[in-house]
Scaffold this active site. Structure first.
Site, PDB file in Angstrom:
ATOM      1  N   VAL A 225     -30.795 -54.906  -0.252  1.00  0.00           N
ATOM      2  CA  VAL A 225     -31.381 -54.477  -1.521  1.00  0.00           C
ATOM      3  C   VAL A 225     -30.332 -53.708  -2.315  1.00  0.00           C
ATOM      4  O   VAL A 225     -29.670 -52.812  -1.784  1.00  0.00           O
ATOM      5  CB  VAL A 225     -32.617 -53.587  -1.301  1.00  0.00           C
ATOM      6  CG1 VAL A 225     -33.276 -53.265  -2.637  1.00  0.00           C
ATOM      7  CG2 VAL A 225     -33.607 -54.275  -0.379  1.00  0.00           C
TER       8      VAL A 225
ATOM      9  N   LYS B 139     -33.605 -57.551  -4.318  1.00  0.00           N
ATOM     10  CA  LYS B 139     -33.579 -57.908  -2.897  1.00  0.00           C
ATOM     11  C   LYS B 139     -32.973 -59.294  -2.751  1.00  0.00           C
ATOM     12  O   LYS B 139     -33.513 -60.277  -3.248  1.00  0.00           O
ATOM     13  CB  LYS B 139     -34.990 -57.887  -2.315  1.00  0.00           C
ATOM     14  CG  LYS B 139     -35.052 -58.318  -0.851  1.00  0.00           C
ATOM     15  CD  LYS B 139     -36.483 -58.484  -0.371  1.00  0.00           C
ATOM     16  CE  LYS B 139     -37.141 -57.167  -0.086  1.00  0.00           C
ATOM     17  NZ  LYS B 139     -36.630 -56.553   1.155  1.00  0.00           N
TER      18      LYS B 139
ATOM     19  N   ASP C 121     -46.246 -54.689   9.172  1.00  0.00           N
ATOM     20  CA  ASP C 121     -45.108 -53.826   9.511  1.00  0.00           C
ATOM     21  C   ASP C 121     -45.152 -52.553   8.677  1.00  0.00           C
ATOM     22  O   ASP C 121     -44.179 -52.179   8.032  1.00  0.00           O
ATOM     23  CB  ASP C 121     -43.793 -54.582   9.299  1.00  0.00           C
ATOM     24  CG  ASP C 121     -42.612 -53.882   9.976  1.00  0.00           C
ATOM     25  OD1 ASP C 121     -42.845 -53.124  10.943  1.00  0.00           O
ATOM     26  OD2 ASP C 121     -41.468 -54.087   9.544  1.00  0.00           O
TER      27      ASP C 121
END
EC number: 2.7.11.1
Length: 389
Positions: free
Chosen positions: A85, A100, A198
């Site tokens: 990023v 990104k 996540d």
């Protein structure tokens, strides 16, 4: 390191950091009042994934290369399971963005990538990092997000440097509430619903007002939503944050995210990283260390971050520990829904006296009650709080 960050205190790639992936929310886990038919993201994208139907802006690669000064190292602000990023400034508008650059290993085809962009462009909430645009140019796959100048929660909670002001208690609860609201949107309000998979402190970004925004959600292909359980071919979450059933079997539900939220809330309470091999052996796993304390309510103050220097309401600490303990229960079925967590944290963040006027569900996934009926947030002592877990 999380994506879309401002300057970080630690930009190196972290060990054990898995890809930040999202997965569909199983039909069996829909709220009782919303058993609507849901479809796969691929079905949603059918015949709609052409660039003209995607709300996010399409950028040329040269535009993003110019914005990041050809992706020079000094513009690098983070690395993760999906790529790097960079901070950038768009030449035409002057807008500061986070770019990104996705890893080109195992690239998706153009259609699959556009389906995911179409899907991401449909997700809008104040507690989600906004997708501004994308680039599909040759073998290049890039995403352009709003830039978050304060970086991640990890930077302000777990990577505190000498002279850095630690987060105060009220800010921690506010951040927890914002993150919970983002999860609530993904689980219960997005259509089709999404499991984060996540959720962790490095993926909670902060704007200039310290408002929490979730990043790195939904950057992977999603499986079937018709199965009774979503079984991943491999576990891709981050060690320490993964729910035990997901880590052991690959079975993924919304309660897996709730467990991960409990880990982050425990980090907010303690100021400790979930896994830290520099700590004494019995303290290296934060959840394992905290579990015995959950069973001895008179020890709840031991969990408080020393950097807070005792500057927190004892009742609020007890309530936060109670929420974390419920989220971290071994069996998924007895963990609360994230909407119940939002109700509890909303009450904590606005409490000015008697909670008798609060309406809504309490944190009890097995037999929903009002807060007044169950009374766990009204407790004054740690033992009273724990007796209701």
């Amino acid at each position: 390191m999380s994506c879309f960050l401002g300057p970080s205190t630690n930009n190196k790639s972290r060990e054990n950091e898995g890809s930040s992936m999202a997965a569909p929310y199983e039909q069996q886990n829909l709220p009782r009042n919303d058993r609507r038919q849901i479809t796969t993201w691929e079905a949603v994208g059918t015949n709609k994934e052409s660039p003209k139907n995607i709300k996010a802006k399409s950028f040329k690669f040269r535009e993003l290369a110019t914005a990041t000064n050809s992706f020079r190292q000094e513009f690098l602000i983070g690395e993760g399971g999906f790529g790097r990023v960079y901070k950038g400034k768009m030449e035409k508008t002057g807008q500061v963005v986070a770019v990104k650059q996705l890893d080109r290993n195992g690239l998706q085809g153009n259609r699959e990538f556009l389906v995911e962009i179409f899907r991401l462009s449909l997700l809008h909430h104040p507690n989600l990092a906004n997708l501004i645009g994308y680039c599909l140019d040759g073998d290049q796959r890039l995403l352009v997000h709003e830039f978050m100048p304060l970086g991640s929660l990890e930077d302000h909670l777990l990577d505190v440097v000498v002279g850095q002001q630690p987060l105060d208690w009220n800010s921690r609860i506010r951040i927890a509430l914002g993150a919970a609201k983002g999860l609530e949107y993904l689980h219960e309000k997005a259509n089709p619903p999404v499991i984060y998979r996540d959720f962790k402190s490095s993926n909670i970004l902060l704007n200039v007002d310290f408002d929490a925004k979730l990043s790195d959600f939904g950057l992977a292909k999603l499986g079937s939503v018709g199965d009774t359980q979503n079984v991943s071919s491999r576990v891709v979450g981050t060690y320490g944050y993964c729910a035990p059933e997901y880590h052991k079997t690959g079975q993924l539900t919304v309660k897996s995210d709730v467990y991960s939220f409990g880990v982050v809330l425990l980090e907010l309470i303690t100021g400790k990283r979930v896994i830290d091999t520099t700590r004494p052996c019995h303290e290296q796993n934060l959840v394992t260390w905290a579990q015995p304390i959950f069973r001895e309510p008179n020890r709840f103050p031991e969990l408080a971050d020393p950097l807070l220097q005792g500057e927190f309401p004892e009742k609020s600490l007890n309530q936060a520990v109670a929420i974390a303990a419920m989220c971290l229960q071994e069996e998924p079925i007895v963990r609360p829904l994230i909407s119940d967590v939002v109700t509890a944290l909303s009450f904590m963040s606005t409490e000015t006296g008697s909670p008798s006027g609060l309406t809504g569900t309490a944190l009890n996934p097995l037999s929903p009650k009002t807060v007044e009926d169950q009374g766990w947030l009204q407790c004054e002592s740690p033992r009273d709080v724990y007796s209701l877990l």
